[in-house]
Design an enzyme around this catalytic site. Sequence first.
Site, mmCIF file in Angstrom:
data_model
loop_
_atom_site.group_PDB
_atom_site.id
_atom_site.type_symbol
_atom_site.label_atom_id
_atom_site.label_comp_id
_atom_site.label_asym_id
_atom_site.label_seq_id
_atom_site.Cartn_x
_atom_site.Cartn_y
_atom_site.Cartn_z
ATOM 1 C CB CYS A 114 -51.766 -2.462 56.709
ATOM 2 S SG CYS A 114 -52.838 -3.275 57.898
ATOM 3 C CG HIS A 255 -53.698 0.791 55.232
ATOM 4 N ND1 HIS A 255 -54.355 -0.246 54.624
ATOM 5 C CD2 HIS A 255 -53.750 0.560 56.567
ATOM 6 C CE1 HIS A 255 -54.791 -1.079 55.556
ATOM 7 N NE2 HIS A 255 -54.443 -0.612 56.740
ATOM 8 C CG ASN A 285 -57.428 -2.382 57.873
ATOM 9 O OD1 ASN A 285 -56.788 -2.878 56.940
ATOM 10 N ND2 ASN A 285 -56.840 -1.871 58.941
HETATM 11 N N1 COA Z 1 -68.608 -0.048 69.276
HETATM 12 C C1 COA Z 1 -68.918 0.746 70.306
HETATM 13 N N2 COA Z 1 -68.017 1.205 71.192
HETATM 14 C C2 COA Z 1 -66.741 0.830 71.015
HETATM 15 C C3 COA Z 1 -66.340 -0.010 69.966
HETATM 16 C C4 COA Z 1 -67.337 -0.450 69.080
HETATM 17 N N3 COA Z 1 -67.071 -1.242 68.018
HETATM 18 N N4 COA Z 1 -65.015 -0.188 70.041
HETATM 19 C C5 COA Z 1 -64.573 0.489 71.104
HETATM 20 N N5 COA Z 1 -65.625 1.109 71.696
HETATM 21 C C6 COA Z 1 -65.622 1.930 72.894
HETATM 22 C C7 COA Z 1 -64.481 1.622 73.830
HETATM 23 O O1 COA Z 1 -64.762 0.516 74.620
HETATM 24 C C8 COA Z 1 -64.390 2.881 74.614
HETATM 25 O O2 COA Z 1 -65.386 2.875 75.590
HETATM 26 P P1 COA Z 1 -65.104 3.455 77.068
HETATM 27 O O3 COA Z 1 -64.781 4.921 76.841
HETATM 28 O O4 COA Z 1 -66.373 3.188 77.770
HETATM 29 O O5 COA Z 1 -63.918 2.681 77.573
HETATM 30 C C9 COA Z 1 -64.765 3.978 73.596
HETATM 31 O O6 COA Z 1 -65.431 3.289 72.528
HETATM 32 C C10 COA Z 1 -63.582 4.715 73.044
HETATM 33 O O7 COA Z 1 -62.582 3.769 72.715
HETATM 34 P P2 COA Z 1 -61.312 4.173 71.946
HETATM 35 O O8 COA Z 1 -60.462 2.964 71.730
HETATM 36 O O9 COA Z 1 -60.692 5.371 72.586
HETATM 37 O O10 COA Z 1 -61.978 4.623 70.561
HETATM 38 P P3 COA Z 1 -61.309 5.314 69.339
HETATM 39 O O11 COA Z 1 -62.027 6.542 69.026
HETATM 40 O O12 COA Z 1 -59.820 5.378 69.449
HETATM 41 O O13 COA Z 1 -61.666 4.295 68.163
HETATM 42 C C11 COA Z 1 -60.542 2.634 66.885
HETATM 43 C C12 COA Z 1 -61.176 2.979 68.209
HETATM 44 C C13 COA Z 1 -60.000 1.217 66.971
HETATM 45 C C14 COA Z 1 -61.629 2.697 65.825
HETATM 46 C C15 COA Z 1 -59.419 3.644 66.559
HETATM 47 O O14 COA Z 1 -58.574 3.811 67.664
HETATM 48 C C16 COA Z 1 -58.600 3.240 65.377
HETATM 49 O O15 COA Z 1 -59.099 3.147 64.273
HETATM 50 N N6 COA Z 1 -57.282 3.056 65.600
HETATM 51 C C17 COA Z 1 -56.412 2.619 64.570
HETATM 52 C C18 COA Z 1 -56.597 1.157 64.388
HETATM 53 C C19 COA Z 1 -56.118 0.678 63.084
HETATM 54 O O16 COA Z 1 -56.066 1.392 62.122
HETATM 55 N N7 COA Z 1 -55.783 -0.613 63.034
HETATM 56 C C20 COA Z 1 -55.335 -1.225 61.851
HETATM 57 C C21 COA Z 1 -53.925 -0.912 61.623
HETATM 58 S S1 COA Z 1 -53.482 -1.246 60.009
#
Ligand code: COA
Length: 328
Positions: A114, A255, A285
């Site tokens: 990215c 980004h 993204n």
């Molecule tokens: N729909 C519903 N629930 C979801 C889900 C979805 N699409 N994706 C994950 N969950 C659930 C998980 O399974 C977890 O459930 P659990 O508590 O029962 O285990 C819960 O939501 C929390 O998961 P978590 O990973 O802690 O969520 P989060 O708030 O961190 O959000 C992201 C997840 C991926 C959206 C977030 O971490 C993020 O955006 N991170 C950066 C990723 C990024 O930018 N990547 C690109 C880099 S350029």
Amino acid sequence: MAKNARIIGTGRSYPEGILTNADLERMVETSDEWITQRVGIKQRHKAAEGEYTSQFAVAASRQAIERAKIDPAEIDLVICATVTPDQILPSTGCLIQTELGAHKAAAFDVVAACSGFLYGLTLANQMIRGGQSRYALVIGAEILTRYVDYTDRSTCVIFGDGAGAAVLAADDDAERGILATRIRSDGRYAEQLFAPGGGTRLGHSAESLAAGDYYFKMRGNELFKVAVRSMAEVSREVLEEAGCRAEDVKLFIPHQANQRITDSVADKLKVDPSIVYSNIAYHGNTSSASIPIALDECIEAGRVAEGDLVLLASFGGGVTWGGVLLRW
Ligand code: COA
């Protein structure tokens, strides 16, 4: 006298296909409410079978070149930032160069996920300042949806496809153009976002394909923290290098990874939320394409005027991060 590199034209392009949160609700255990609240995305563009990365890169580049009012034959540098190239060899940059008729250019790809577009801007800036380039084309282009596992709800809701491009020109005006750049990486965090398959390490076997080694794997939670920290840090660094303050910035384009990441970075930098651009709701993204697409939208919407200080910041798999400060 060293010349400054100034953006003189931008463009963008994306597939017509759209994947909405409602579509995803039918594919995995997720909800529009969760995606909207946790990430801020409502829809993303998705390439159809048969569409490939350079098609969108070429369309975005043509628009940028037309707006720059130059002949493609004048371009002497083509940098394509992508992690989803058309093919292994040659570079997507070379394929784009040929389609555009930029036969005089040196063309190559940059693989910095990215942050790729800001890596490309940094390289083009140095080539222009060093007198080796007069007109440079920098592109960010991705078809990420080809590498997304649509059974993994933690990644499949995030990524979308598209391309953005910018033409840079050597300019005598020392006050305008790119003022400061900073690119960084730290491979110790490689496994926060990676796709291990398809290369020489795991090969191209049926086993590897069946195991889903080609798909993006992500530790979203850990990446989130690195993203906020690194984008805020690199933003401060380029501001300091140029002798500018965060409150002087008229447009901030981070980004587009997660609305909560954008909000946290803006909060850390103490910039007015009204100058922070976001289009994640309708693009998702798009990795290296996210910043040039956003920049082109801002220009089209009249959000940037001559003399404005524009701050760009990115982070991505690698992990990589970068910042670029420009005087428009
Ligand atoms: N729909 C519903 N629930 C979801 C889900 C979805 N699409 N994706 C994950 N969950 C659930 C998980 O399974 C977890 O459930 P659990 O508590 O029962 O285990 C819960 O939501 C929390 O998961 P978590 O990973 O802690 O969520 P989060 O708030 O961190 O959000 C992201 C997840 C991926 C959206 C977030 O971490 C993020 O955006 N991170 C950066 C990723 C990024 O930018 N990547 C690109 C880099 S350029």
